[in-house]
Design a protein around this motif. Structure first.
Motif, mmCIF file in Angstrom:
data_model
loop_
_atom_site.group_PDB
_atom_site.id
_atom_site.type_symbol
_atom_site.label_atom_id
_atom_site.label_comp_id
_atom_site.label_asym_id
_atom_site.label_seq_id
_atom_site.Cartn_x
_atom_site.Cartn_y
_atom_site.Cartn_z
ATOM 1 N N UNK A 92 42.523 46.303 47.552
ATOM 2 C CA UNK A 92 41.334 46.421 46.716
ATOM 3 C C UNK A 92 40.769 47.835 46.794
ATOM 4 N N UNK A 93 40.332 48.364 45.627
ATOM 5 C CA UNK A 93 39.704 49.686 45.583
ATOM 6 C C UNK A 93 38.278 49.616 45.044
ATOM 7 N N UNK A 94 38.071 48.835 43.979
ATOM 8 C CA UNK A 94 36.751 48.698 43.370
ATOM 9 C C UNK A 94 36.547 47.264 42.894
ATOM 10 N N UNK A 95 35.285 46.879 42.819
ATOM 11 C CA UNK A 95 34.880 45.675 42.099
ATOM 12 C C UNK A 95 34.131 46.148 40.862
ATOM 13 N N UNK A 96 34.587 45.726 39.687
ATOM 14 C CA UNK A 96 33.980 46.149 38.422
ATOM 15 C C UNK A 96 33.086 45.042 37.891
ATOM 16 N N UNK A 97 31.815 45.363 37.656
ATOM 17 C CA UNK A 97 30.877 44.401 37.083
ATOM 18 C C UNK A 97 30.866 44.524 35.562
ATOM 19 N N UNK A 98 30.338 43.502 34.898
ATOM 20 C CA UNK A 98 30.372 43.496 33.434
ATOM 21 C C UNK A 98 29.495 44.577 32.812
ATOM 22 N N UNK A 99 28.531 45.106 33.565
ATOM 23 C CA UNK A 99 27.688 46.180 33.019
ATOM 24 C C UNK A 99 28.305 47.560 33.252
ATOM 25 N N UNK A 100 29.538 47.591 33.780
ATOM 26 C CA UNK A 100 30.238 48.846 34.014
ATOM 27 C C UNK A 100 30.096 49.408 35.419
ATOM 28 N N UNK A 101 29.246 48.801 36.211
ATOM 29 C CA UNK A 101 29.077 49.266 37.589
ATOM 30 C C UNK A 101 30.367 49.073 38.388
ATOM 31 N N UNK B 208 35.157 49.219 47.332
ATOM 32 C CA UNK B 208 35.372 48.294 48.449
ATOM 33 C C UNK B 208 36.855 48.308 48.818
ATOM 34 N N UNK B 209 37.167 48.032 50.075
ATOM 35 C CA UNK B 209 38.571 47.973 50.478
ATOM 36 C C UNK B 209 39.030 46.568 50.827
ATOM 37 N N UNK B 210 38.126 45.620 50.819
ATOM 38 C CA UNK B 210 38.496 44.237 51.101
ATOM 39 C C UNK B 210 37.326 43.322 50.854
ATOM 40 N N UNK B 211 37.587 42.030 50.935
ATOM 41 C CA UNK B 211 36.488 41.107 50.723
ATOM 42 C C UNK B 211 36.892 39.659 50.779
ATOM 43 N N UNK B 212 35.899 38.838 50.444
ATOM 44 C CA UNK B 212 36.078 37.386 50.515
ATOM 45 C C UNK B 212 35.574 36.749 49.229
ATOM 46 N N UNK B 213 36.257 35.686 48.844
ATOM 47 C CA UNK B 213 35.919 34.950 47.631
ATOM 48 C C UNK B 213 35.792 33.480 48.006
ATOM 49 N N UNK B 214 34.748 32.832 47.522
ATOM 50 C CA UNK B 214 34.541 31.421 47.832
ATOM 51 C C UNK B 214 35.130 30.554 46.725
ATOM 52 N N UNK B 215 36.217 29.838 47.004
ATOM 53 C CA UNK B 215 36.778 28.950 45.995
ATOM 54 C C UNK B 215 36.078 27.592 45.995
ATOM 55 N N UNK B 216 36.264 26.862 44.941
ATOM 56 C CA UNK B 216 35.896 25.451 44.936
ATOM 57 C C UNK B 216 37.094 24.690 45.474
ATOM 58 N N UNK C 176 45.739 40.569 44.526
ATOM 59 C CA UNK C 176 45.085 41.025 45.751
ATOM 60 C C UNK C 176 44.861 39.904 46.764
ATOM 61 N N UNK C 177 44.936 38.668 46.298
ATOM 62 C CA UNK C 177 44.625 37.540 47.171
ATOM 63 C C UNK C 177 45.699 37.388 48.256
ATOM 64 N N UNK C 178 45.229 37.239 49.480
ATOM 65 C CA UNK C 178 46.134 37.128 50.609
ATOM 66 C C UNK C 178 46.540 38.463 51.193
ATOM 67 N N UNK C 179 46.090 39.561 50.560
ATOM 68 C CA UNK C 179 46.421 40.916 51.026
ATOM 69 C C UNK C 179 45.152 41.688 51.409
ATOM 70 N N UNK C 180 44.175 41.723 50.502
ATOM 71 C CA UNK C 180 42.896 42.352 50.838
ATOM 72 C C UNK C 180 41.706 41.482 50.426
#
Length: 300
Positions: free
Chosen positions: A207-216, A220-228, A123-127
């Motif tokens: 992107x369609x969903x963000x899945x959390x470890x608790x199942x939530x 979402x259709x897009x987003x941003x990620x902070x790299x080191x 998904x990186x570079x696309x959504x």
């Protein structure tokens, strides 16, 4: 042959430095391994006359312009070692091929280290992106997510409200926001999720969903990620340059580092602000610094 200056890195900083020095009739070795960090990006933005250009097209145009100057030579090699000598610098590749230069500009950039989350790479570079100024417009008014365990997520979240009011902040299991910061963000309708992120769910780059470890699941259709961001060239440590608190190469306003004859430009010196136009301007300043110093040495 001893070049007036070698430039390691063929991104906007290195290319603009080569352009300025070529026009100053300096002999230049432009060393580039042809592995740009932004190759995954569909388009580059924020650079006047080049807004929306692909990284490949930007490089094609830049090299065409730079190599019009006969004193600029392009060397497509992979540098593994740089040695400081009395006469300047010796740059070596893996085969032992060496380049000698009186001055050296490091325009080596940085590399990104992203959180290891399933589904990210497709998904990186696309959504999914890392810079709101570069890609926020394309994601405007969409349901967005920010995934970051960095305290700077507070600043990024505030910025992103300029592009979308439907915003979820995921701190990926870290307590990176203070109570006051949470209160401020929530007062603007921003949702904060502190559970670790398990996966990005999507297909065909979207992107369609963000899945959390608790199942939530968070639609979402897009987003941003902070790299080191870390230095991409290991040989920088060999040179012993002074570094900034963020890990950049410390320099003055004309690119001069703590090592005489060594200059830095672009992301290598400013690891916190990765923008095409910043890097190109930085390369121009470093080139002027090199030319001024070579001129002063000649008259001395």
């Amino acid at each position: 042959m001893i070049y007036d200056c070698a430039i390691i890195g063929g991104g906007p900083a290195g290319l603009n430095a080569a352009l300025v020095l070529g026009r100053a009739r300096r002999s230049i070795a432009l060393i580039d391994n042809n592995r740009p960090r932004n190759a995954v990006t569909h388009a580059s933005h924020g650079f006047i006359t080049r807004d929306g250009v692909t990284p490949a097209e930007f490089r094609r145009i830049a090299y065409e312009e730079v190599l019009r100057y006969p004193s600029v030579e392009h060397l497509p090699i992979e540098v593994v070692s740089v040695v400081k000598s009395n006469s300047g610098f010796e740059i070596l590749d893996s085969s032992g091929f060496g380049v000698q230069a009186r001055k050296l500009i490091l325009a080596t950039g940085v590399k990104e280290i992203f959180p290891e989350i399933e589904g990210f790479q497709s998904l990186y570079g696309k959504s999914l992106f890392n810079c709101p100024y570069c890609d926020g417009w394309e994601l405007r008014d969409q349901p967005l997510v920010i995934v970051s365990d960095n305290p700077n997520v507070f600043h990024t979240a505030k910025l992103l409200l300029n592009w979308s009011k439907d915003l979820v902040v995921c701190t990926n299991g870290q307590a990176s926001l203070s109570k006051e910061q949470k209160k401020q963000l929530e007062s603007k309708g921003i949702v904060i999720m502190e559970q670790p992120v398990k996966a990005y769910i999507g297909q065909n780059g979207r992107l369609e969903h963000v899945l959390l470890t608790d199942g939530t699941q968070i639609p979402r259709t897009g987003g941003f990620v902070a790299p080191k961001l870390v230095q991409s060239a290991s040989f920088i440590d060999q040179l012993g340059c002074e570094r900034t608190e963020s890990g950049g190469i410390r320099k003055d306003e004309m690119g001069r580092t703590s090592i005489p004859g060594l200059y830095a430009a672009g992301d290598a010196s400013n690891v916190s602000a990765s923008q095409l136009i910043y890097a190109a301007a930085d390369g121009s300043r470093a080139a002027v610094g090199v030319n001024v110093d070579l001129t002063d040495e000649y008259f001395a």
